[in-house]
Write an enzyme that holds these catalytic residues in place. Structure first.
Site, short mmCIF file in Angstrom:
data_model
loop_
_atom_site.label_atom_id
_atom_site.label_comp_id
_atom_site.label_asym_id
_atom_site.label_seq_id
_atom_site.Cartn_x
_atom_site.Cartn_y
_atom_site.Cartn_z
N GLU A 45 -43.54 -27.42 -29.45
CA GLU A 45 -42.88 -26.30 -30.23
C GLU A 45 -41.29 -27.47 -30.59
OE1 GLU A 45 -40.54 -22.16 -29.35
OE2 GLU A 45 -41.10 -23.53 -27.83
N LYS A 114 -42.26 -18.12 -35.32
CA LYS A 114 -42.34 -17.46 -34.18
C LYS A 114 -42.01 -16.11 -33.91
CE LYS A 114 -40.79 -18.69 -29.51
NZ LYS A 114 -39.97 -19.59 -28.63
N CYS A 150 -45.21 -20.72 -28.06
CA CYS A 150 -44.45 -20.48 -26.77
C CYS A 150 -44.40 -19.10 -26.49
CB CYS A 150 -43.26 -21.28 -26.77
SG CYS A 150 -42.49 -21.59 -25.40
N LYS A 182 -44.03 -22.76 -11.76
CA LYS A 182 -44.31 -22.20 -13.40
C LYS A 182 -45.70 -22.65 -13.78
CE LYS A 182 -41.63 -21.51 -17.47
NZ LYS A 182 -40.27 -22.05 -18.26
N SER A 293 -22.18 -42.23 1.14
CA SER A 293 -21.59 -41.85 2.27
C SER A 293 -22.14 -42.27 3.89
CB SER A 293 -21.25 -40.38 2.11
OG SER A 293 -22.47 -39.85 2.47
N GLY A 294 -23.64 -42.57 3.44
CA GLY A 294 -24.16 -42.66 4.93
C GLY A 294 -24.75 -41.24 5.01
N GLY A 295 -24.78 -40.02 4.49
CA GLY A 295 -25.52 -38.82 4.45
C GLY A 295 -26.51 -38.94 3.72
N GLU A 403 -24.08 -26.30 -1.17
CA GLU A 403 -22.83 -26.59 -1.09
C GLU A 403 -21.82 -25.84 -2.30
OE1 GLU A 403 -22.96 -31.07 1.05
OE2 GLU A 403 -22.74 -30.75 -1.10
N LYS A 522 -15.34 -22.98 -9.52
CA LYS A 522 -15.62 -24.54 -9.30
C LYS A 522 -16.83 -24.85 -10.13
CE LYS A 522 -13.59 -25.48 -4.78
NZ LYS A 522 -13.82 -25.75 -3.42
#
Length: 556
Positions: A45, A114, A150, A182, A293-295, A403, A522
């Protein structure tokens, strides 16, 4: 009339707006298809301009260039080689449409528009296109082809109309983005259309990353008895040849292309690789840099980056503070070593001292709190952005969906970055993906085989290390609980009562709900990232920042 038709499936990776590049991909696929004796090449498409073009199609000069590109491609077909079925935005009587165009014999032989324009999730085609009428079939070399663009396959109307008006074979060009599970839904819908019409169906999807969307390819073809004729691989470009023959019961096909779709963890990881690779490559960045960070979040982000770009294009930076443990320093260094990428150490202690001195008069009489913690995160963000400005590499953000959902992230700190591979990945899935990557090297990955994330990174308690002995669970519910509640709220729009009925504490559900809604401001400022789930933050979930919704949330 012909009794045999060879159709090439060109699962290509176009770039939105890069018309010369896309035309080159189309021509290269045609050359390969011609060598295989193809009569027709099917493309995705809007393959000429890339999908989704969004508001580019509102610019008349862009549509002029698209039209010129299509006419040049049509002229190529005067050589007697394969015909092309390409997708492009197309003006009909001054109105913009999402169109499929048959190019053959040096001309534009047919145009189909379409009919069913999607207007949900990441799609808003009704803003920029007008719906076309229910289409009739195209007569191509004695075969009546039904072109289903589609979304037109997701409901029965277009396919039924084509069958009723004499179509013999359904061709479905797509720009269908990846999300979990999907592939099964597409196949199920295709099987429904084949069952309803009794016609074979070719489903051709594009591949590649475009901003937050990843198109996984995974194209396929079905015979009238719903037998799978071809299955193309996911996440890679591929040209596949299908050969079709007229029988007493209609057209049936054969192909040698049969690659099973990837399992869920492999598919998620593949989407992350492709999304990052194309975002970096198509936008011209020389590589990426990220805070190590070591994480676990930064570790798997680094692993994806190395697999996508190669270790020479990934620069990790460890930025310790006085609260950073020796284990974190060691784990970060070991992870970078396993991945084979560069790691530097830049202490943020001098920045912390400078900010403390600078702000001391204004902070006089107050006690240290989250403000000082956020200053550490922002010092790290400032450091990474300075390195990015100086050397050109893009900052890769490492925050996960858990987070970002509850606002456990610092604006202008760990949220700094140009892209995030974990934006739509919950923390519990981060752990599963890390275990999976240590046991598997993805197809096409540029990183090493074997363990790439040290075991201690996976097993230790997650911590931001912004104060002594800090753990994520000092602030958040256990991630298994948090993620289930978030999935109920974000992906499923469930009520508080229904979530509690799943066995969750009412106070915890209420708290998570409030954190989720308060963090919207945020998320509006977060970098783009790979869409994985059915409801990623951004176009999939459009919530107001200023809202009285929280006053309606029951407290129990």
């Amino acid at each position: 009339m012909t009794d045999h038709l060879t159709i090439a499936l060109a699962q290509i990776n176009p770039t939105v707006g890069k018309l010369d590049h896309n035309a080159a991909l189309i021509r290269q696929a045609r050359r390969e298809a011609a060598d295989a004796g193809a009569d027709l090449v099917l493309y995705p498409e809007l393959s000429v301009c890339g999908y989704p073009p969004e508001d580019l199609v509102l610019k008349p000069f862009f549509l002029d260039q698209v039209e010129a590109t299509v006419r040049a491609l049509a002229a190529d077909t005067a050589d007697g080689g394969p015909a092309l079925l390409v997708g492009a935005p197309w003006r009909v009587e001054g109105r913009r449409h999402n169109a499929a165009l048959l190019l053959d014999g040096g001309k534009i032989q047919a145009v189909r528009l379409k009919h069913d324009l999607p207007n949900y999730g990441p799609f808003d085609e009704k803003r920029v296109f007008e719906a076309g009428p229910l289409p009739g079939p195209i007569n191509f070399r004695g075969v009546r082809l039904g072109v289903v663009i589609c979304e037109d396959m997701w409901t029965p109307d277009v396919c039924e109309t084509l069958a009723e008006t004499g179509a013999e074979l359904l061709l479905v060009p797509n720009g269908s983005p990846f999300e979990l599970d999907k592939v099964d839904r597409r196949l199920s819908l295709a099987v429904s259309r084949v069952t309803e019409t009794g016609l074979p169906l070719i489903y051709l999807n594009q591949v590649g990353g475009q901003d937050e969307l990843v198109f996984d390819g995974a194209s396929f073809a079905l015979n009238p008895d719903r037998e799978l004729v071809a299955q193309l691989p996911a996440f890679v470009e591929r040209l596949a040849i299908t050969r079709w023959s007229r029988t007493a019961d209609g057209w049936t096909g054969q192909s040698k292309e049969m690659v099973p779709p990837p399992e869920s963890l492999s598919a998620i990881y593949g989407a992350m690789i492709l999304g990052l690779r194309d975002y970096v490559g198509k936008n011209g960045f020389p590589g990426v840099l990220l805070g190590m960070s070591g994480g676990i979040d930064s570790a798997i982000s680094a692993a994806v980056a190395v697999d996508a770009l190669g270790p020479d294009k990934v620069h990790c930076v460890m930025m310790p503070s006085p609260y950073t443990s020796q284990d974190s320093l060691d784990d970060a260094a070991q992870c970078a070593g396993l991945l084979g990428c560069r790691i530097d150490t830049i202490s943020i202690a001098p920045a912390m001292d400078a900010f403390a001195a600078m702000l001391a008069p204004s902070f006089a009489g107050t006690q240290p709190d989250i403000t000082e913690e956020n200053l550490q995160s922002r010092s790290r963000g400032l450091t990474l952005m300075a390195l990015s400005n100086k050397f050109g590499a893009m900052v890769l953000s490492t925050g996960n969906k858990s987070e970002m959902s509850v606002g456990y992230a610092t604006l202008y700190g760990d949220m700094c970055g140009g892209y995030s591979v974990l934006k739509d990945v919950y923390k519990t899935m981060v752990y599963r993906l890390s275990d999976w990557r240590n046991q598997n090297r993805p197809l096409g990955a540029l990183g090493p085989s074997g363990m790439v994330i040290p075991e201690r990174i996976i097993t230790k308690a997650p911590t931001a290390e912004l104060k002594p002995d800090q753990k994520d669970q000092d602030t958040l519910p256990e991630y298994a609980v948090l993620d289930d509640i978030l999935e109920c709220l974000v992906e499923k729009d469930m009520s508080m009562a229904d979530i509690v009925a799943r066995g969750h504490d009412a106070a915890t559900v209420n708290r998570v709900w409030r954190m989720l809604d308060r963090a919207e401001y945020k998320r509006r400022q977060a970098p783009p990232g790979v869409k994985i789930t059915s409801r990623s933050f951004g176009k999939d979930r459009r919530y107001p920042i200023t809202s009285g919704l929280l006053s309606l949330v029951p407290s129990k």
